[in-house]
Structures are given as C-alpha cells and as structure tokens.
Enzyme design. Sequence first.
Site, PDB file in Angstrom:
ATOM      1  N   GLY A  56       0.858  -1.173   0.000  1.00  0.00           N
ATOM      2  CA  GLY A  56       0.000   0.000   0.000  1.00  0.00           C
ATOM      3  C   GLY A  56       0.903   1.235   0.000  1.00  0.00           C
ATOM      4  O   GLY A  56       1.789   1.349   0.864  1.00  0.00           O
ATOM      5  N   ASP A 236      -1.317   4.601  -6.468  1.00  0.00           N
ATOM      6  CA  ASP A 236       0.118   4.473  -6.172  1.00  0.00           C
ATOM      7  C   ASP A 236       0.906   5.643  -6.711  1.00  0.00           C
ATOM      8  O   ASP A 236       1.996   5.952  -6.228  1.00  0.00           O
ATOM      9  CB  ASP A 236       0.669   3.162  -6.745  1.00  0.00           C
ATOM     10  CG  ASP A 236       0.369   2.031  -5.787  1.00  0.00           C
ATOM     11  OD1 ASP A 236      -0.797   1.600  -5.746  1.00  0.00           O
ATOM     12  OD2 ASP A 236       1.287   1.621  -5.052  1.00  0.00           O
TER      13      ASP A 236
HETATM   14  O1  MRU Z   1       0.665  -4.113  -4.409  1.00  0.00           O
HETATM   15  P1  MRU Z   1       0.040  -3.302  -3.325  1.00  0.00           P
HETATM   16  O2  MRU Z   1      -0.804  -4.096  -2.389  1.00  0.00           O
HETATM   17  O3  MRU Z   1       1.062  -2.442  -2.617  1.00  0.00           O
HETATM   18  O4  MRU Z   1      -0.928  -2.308  -4.094  1.00  0.00           O
HETATM   19  C1  MRU Z   1      -1.682  -1.389  -3.343  1.00  0.00           C
HETATM   20  C2  MRU Z   1      -2.603  -0.551  -4.150  1.00  0.00           C
HETATM   21  O5  MRU Z   1      -2.654  -0.644  -5.350  1.00  0.00           O
HETATM   22  C3  MRU Z   1      -3.390   0.475  -3.399  1.00  0.00           C
HETATM   23  O6  MRU Z   1      -4.615   0.704  -4.021  1.00  0.00           O
HETATM   24  C4  MRU Z   1      -2.597   1.796  -3.375  1.00  0.00           C
HETATM   25  O7  MRU Z   1      -1.293   1.577  -2.938  1.00  0.00           O
HETATM   26  C5  MRU Z   1      -3.247   2.809  -2.521  1.00  0.00           C
HETATM   27  S1  MRU Z   1      -3.151   2.419  -0.813  1.00  0.00           S
HETATM   28  C6  MRU Z   1      -3.876   3.696   0.037  1.00  0.00           C
END
Ligand code: MRU
Length: 340
Positions: A56, A236
């Site tokens: 996240g 992200d």
């Molecule tokens: O691969 P991840 O679990 O890190 O991906 C997370 C996401 O795509 C979330 O939607 C994003 O980081 C926003 S978290 C507030």
Amino acid sequence: MSGLRSGHSYSAAELSPEGDRVVLLDQRLLPHEERYLEFADAASVADAIRDMVVRGAPAIGIAAAYALAVEARRLGGAEWIEGMRAAGQRLLAARPTAVNLRWAVEHMSRDLAHTDADQLRARALAVHDDDVAACRAIGAHGAALLPDEGTVLTHCNAGALATGGFGTALGVVRAAIAAGKRLRVLACETRPWLQGARLTAWELARDGVPVELITDGMAAHYFGRGEIVAVVVGADRVARNGDVANKIGTYTHACVARAHDRPFYVAAPSSTLDPRTATGADIVIEERSGEEVTSFAGTRIAPIGVQGRHPAFDVTPAHLVTRLVTERGVVPGPEAARLM
Ligand code: MRU
C-alpha cells in the site's frame, strides 16, 4: 501492541518505543494470523517491502521513513551520511511504482548534514501522523461525494492497512458511514495477491462495515444490475496530467463505471501526486514474477511450461477519473495538477 499511531487496534507500520526497530504487521499472513515482525536496519525493511510484508503506497512510505530513522540511529561515525544515502537507494529499489516511497526517502534525506538521529526519528513519526491526518481529511472530502445509501465498489486494499491508519478509499467509506450514510462495500478479491479478499474484507468486517467479496470479473455484472452507486479506489501514483497508477484491474473498473455512467473516485494523499511524472506512460509499472499468477497459495494451477505475466499496476487515464480526492481538496481527474 498498544499506543499505536494508526488509531486502530492494529497498524501496518510503527516505530518501536526505543526507536531502534521498525515494527511491521505481516500482511501476507492476514486474515488468519496477526503477527508483527521487527526490523533493525533499513536493508531488511527494503526486503520486507519487496516481499509484501507491508504494502500500500502510503504504508510503504511510512515504513521507509521509519527504516531511515532506525538506520540513522544505528549508523555512527563520519560515514553516516553515505550510509544513509545507500540505505535510501536500497529502499527506493524495493518497489518502483508507489511514489510515496520516493517521497518519504527524499523527505527523510533532506539536509542530513544538519540533522541528527533524534530529529530523524521525530521526522518519521510526523510522516506517520501527517498521513493519518491526510486520510481523515480525504475521508471528510470524499464522504460528501457519496450518496446517502447504496453499494460502493472498491479494488485492492486502500484502507488502514495500506496507510498510517483510517485509509484513503476506505477512509472515504468510513467517514461516510460515520456521517450516517447507509453504505455497503463490494470488495474485489484482487488477484493474484488477494488484497481485497484478505485485507479489505478483514478490516471492514472488523469495523462492522457491511462488506461482500466478489471475484474481479464479477464487477461488471453488478454495474449492469444497477447495484453499484460509485467506485472508490486508492492510487500508487498520480501523474501531472491526472493519469492514475493503481492495482492491476483498476482500469477495467474505471471503463465499466464509465459505460454505466457511474462515478469513479480516486482517493490519495498529496504524497501520491507526482508533479515530476508528466503522464501515465512515464510511470514505471512494477513487473512481478509470473509465478504469482501461474500458482495459487504455492500450488501450481497452470500447465507446466505456460508462463504467467504479472504487471502489479495499471494506469487509468485521467478522463475516466470523475474526481481525485486528496487532503487538499477535490478536483476532476484531468485537473490533478491544481493539487500538486
Ligand atoms: O501491491 P500493493 O498491495 O502495494 O498495491 C496497493 C494498491 O494498489 C493500493 O490501491 C494503493 O497503494 C493505494 S493504498 C492507500
């Protein structure tokens, strides 16, 4: 753990009271086990970020800030600034797409010649507190966009587990429910890491928010039936033109939402906005191992010899983003630069 900055009974990332360890909730084990791991240097936190112990975008940034605070305490002598630079580079290399990681490393590396370990510890704690405050402000702005009742679709996990606490997309849902709106959540399972099934479902159910789980391919069915009133997701990285990188599968939901004339909201703190990236085409998309697709929970599901592909994120064009919600305010997707 007690006295968590997250404001919940759990937290994705914390600094130990002595300031010498980064404490991460191992999200790979949820929802079955709530186990915290401790890390005594930045290199091991970088590995934990790459291996998805913490994930996240904002939570990765906070973990990196804590890693550098711990590293500053650990390193001594004349070479400490060089050691900090190397630690920052190692953290940056862990995952390429979430710009919060770069933001946190740069923020923690500012003016090191005039900064000591105590100041870096305070700076890292402020990164965490500011993120929680940003999530609460995002929640307040975003809640006003949602109708008084209905079903909201979300993808991946943009909740307390993905941030300092409260969440971005799930912060919007939490704030709307706190304001008396009668909302339910459809959580997409989010193949292949199942952040929706394992994490979003876990934290919403824990809060008593009505949540149901669907596989990623089921969303269009519920749009077609008129059940979904809005989509709310995190990000992200948001490019200067408003293109949004988020978990793979997000773009599909944006297309289907537009086909059904439903709003598509992106909720993210300003540390996710990247004025240095012009468009989504310039965003580096993390390519993870294809084996994460050809296998499930360690068991091969595809025929031997067939390769998998695994882009961890996709890019939703700005014109499909009805509103971008940050702690600084709310704008249509193509006007993202106004908040940078
Ligand atoms: O691969 P991840 O679990 O890190 O991906 C997370 C996401 O795509 C979330 O939607 C994003 O980081 C926003 S978290 C507030």
